[in-house]
Structures are given as C-alpha cells and as structure tokens.
Scaffold this active site. Structure first.
Site, short mmCIF file in Angstrom:
data_model
loop_
_atom_site.label_atom_id
_atom_site.label_comp_id
_atom_site.label_asym_id
_atom_site.label_seq_id
_atom_site.Cartn_x
_atom_site.Cartn_y
_atom_site.Cartn_z
N THR A 62 -7.18 -6.38 1.28
CA THR A 62 -6.08 -7.34 1.12
C THR A 62 -4.70 -6.72 1.28
O THR A 62 -3.72 -7.46 1.40
CB THR A 62 -6.13 -7.97 -0.28
OG1 THR A 62 -6.03 -6.91 -1.24
CG2 THR A 62 -7.42 -8.76 -0.50
N CYS A 72 -6.12 -1.85 3.35
CA CYS A 72 -7.33 -2.09 2.56
C CYS A 72 -7.77 -3.52 2.84
O CYS A 72 -7.32 -4.11 3.82
CB CYS A 72 -7.12 -1.77 1.08
SG CYS A 72 -5.96 -2.81 0.18
N HIS A 124 16.61 -5.58 3.34
CA HIS A 124 17.12 -5.73 1.97
C HIS A 124 16.58 -4.68 1.01
O HIS A 124 17.30 -4.25 0.11
CB HIS A 124 16.73 -7.11 1.41
CG HIS A 124 17.47 -8.25 2.05
ND1 HIS A 124 17.53 -9.51 1.49
CD2 HIS A 124 18.18 -8.33 3.20
CE1 HIS A 124 18.24 -10.32 2.26
NE2 HIS A 124 18.63 -9.62 3.32
N HIS A 169 22.90 -4.28 -1.24
CA HIS A 169 21.49 -3.89 -1.14
C HIS A 169 21.29 -2.42 -1.52
O HIS A 169 20.27 -2.07 -2.12
CB HIS A 169 20.97 -4.18 0.27
CG HIS A 169 20.86 -5.64 0.55
ND1 HIS A 169 20.22 -6.52 -0.29
CD2 HIS A 169 21.36 -6.41 1.56
CE1 HIS A 169 20.30 -7.75 0.18
NE2 HIS A 169 21.00 -7.71 1.30
C1 RB5 Z 1 -12.58 -3.17 -1.38
O1 RB5 Z 1 -13.69 -3.99 -1.48
C2 RB5 Z 1 -11.32 -3.94 -1.69
O2 RB5 Z 1 -11.27 -4.24 -3.04
C3 RB5 Z 1 -10.11 -3.14 -1.28
O3 RB5 Z 1 -10.18 -2.86 0.09
C4 RB5 Z 1 -8.76 -3.80 -1.47
O4 RB5 Z 1 -8.75 -5.07 -0.90
C5 RB5 Z 1 -8.24 -3.80 -2.82
O5 RB5 Z 1 -7.14 -4.32 -3.11
#
Ligand code: RB5
Length: 141
Positions: free
Chosen positions: A66, A64, A97, A133
């Site tokens: 981030t 996604c 781990h 672990h």
């Molecule tokens: C989409 O705009 C964005 O929020 C999504 O791709 C992601 O980064 C969410 O965590």
C-alpha cells in the site's frame, strides 16, 4: 542518486520503476529486496531510509503493498519527510510545500503507468523555497 527499497508487495512495481528511471536517466541504488519473497518492510527499507537521512542519496522511493507501512517507517527517522501517494497532485504539492525527500508507492494500489506519472512529477518538482513553507518544514523538525 535515488535510493530504492521494496518488500514483496512492492517488488514488481519497483522493478518497473527501475526501468523507467533508466529511461529518464536518473541514477538509483536498489537497496533490496532483490527477490519478490516475503520480507518485513521495516527491515528491508532501513538502508534506503538511512541513505537519504545521511545525505548519501538525495531522495528515495519505497514500495510495499500500500505504501503505508513504508511511509510510517520512513517518517520515524529524523530528517525524512515521506509521502505515500496515489495521485500526481499530492506528489507535486508534497515537493513544493513539504519538501518531501521520500515517496512511498503501493504496488497493490496503483498501476504501473500511474506510478510512472507520480514518480516523474515527484522527481522533477522543486521545493517552492518560499518563507512560509521553509518555516513550516523547519517546524516539523
Ligand atoms: C505485506 O503483505 C504488506 O502488509 C506490506 O507490503 C505493506 O502494504 C504494508 O503497509
């Protein structure tokens, strides 16, 4: 078999990593999205997460903007241990781990070459399988 899924924020990186998995000769199944159009990460990731949770796929990689939304979503499912990762050290240690079975990458955070390095290390590093672990991972469950 590696399950893949990504929203619009991770679409381009998912397409690049598919080519890289082809090069590395890893089998994968792309659960979508098939386009870069706006979609909801908790929805588009669900089939890939279920495929890993049920053992249909051995591991999964989520994409996604981030990696954060995908990893939060994945970790809500019992049996999933998903690491959101922007560097190779944590990718390796998350396997050794934590025996992570899903990796979440941010298409707006890291470049393609760094993502490839992370993917390769994550896919090729084994769980250490030592008692401490094993115990800690089982305590998560
Ligand atoms: C989409 O705009 C964005 O929020 C999504 O791709 C992601 O980064 C969410 O965590």
């Amino acid at each position: 078999m590696i399950a893949l899924a990504g929203d619009h924020g991770g679409f381009l990186l998912k397409e690049e990593i598919k080519k890289y998995l082809d090069e590395l000769k890893f089998d994968y199944k792309d659960f979508g999205s098939a386009t870069g159009e706006s979609c909801d990460y908790p929805v588009v990731s669900k089939p890939a997460i279920q495929a890993v949770a049920t053992g249909v796929c051995e591991k999964g990689i989520l994409f996604c903007g981030t990696g954060v939304g995908m990893s939060i979503t994945a970790n809500k499912t019992r049996g999933i241990r998903c690491v959101v990762c922007s560097e190779p050290f944590s990718a390796a240690l998350s396997r050794e781990h934590n025996n992570t079975n899903m990796l979440a990458l941010g298409g707006r955070v890291i470049g393609v070459d760094l993502a490839k390095m992370i993917v390769k290390i994550w896919l090729t590093t084994e769980f250490s399988n030592v008692d401490r672990h094993i115990k800690r991972v089982s305590l998560i469950e």
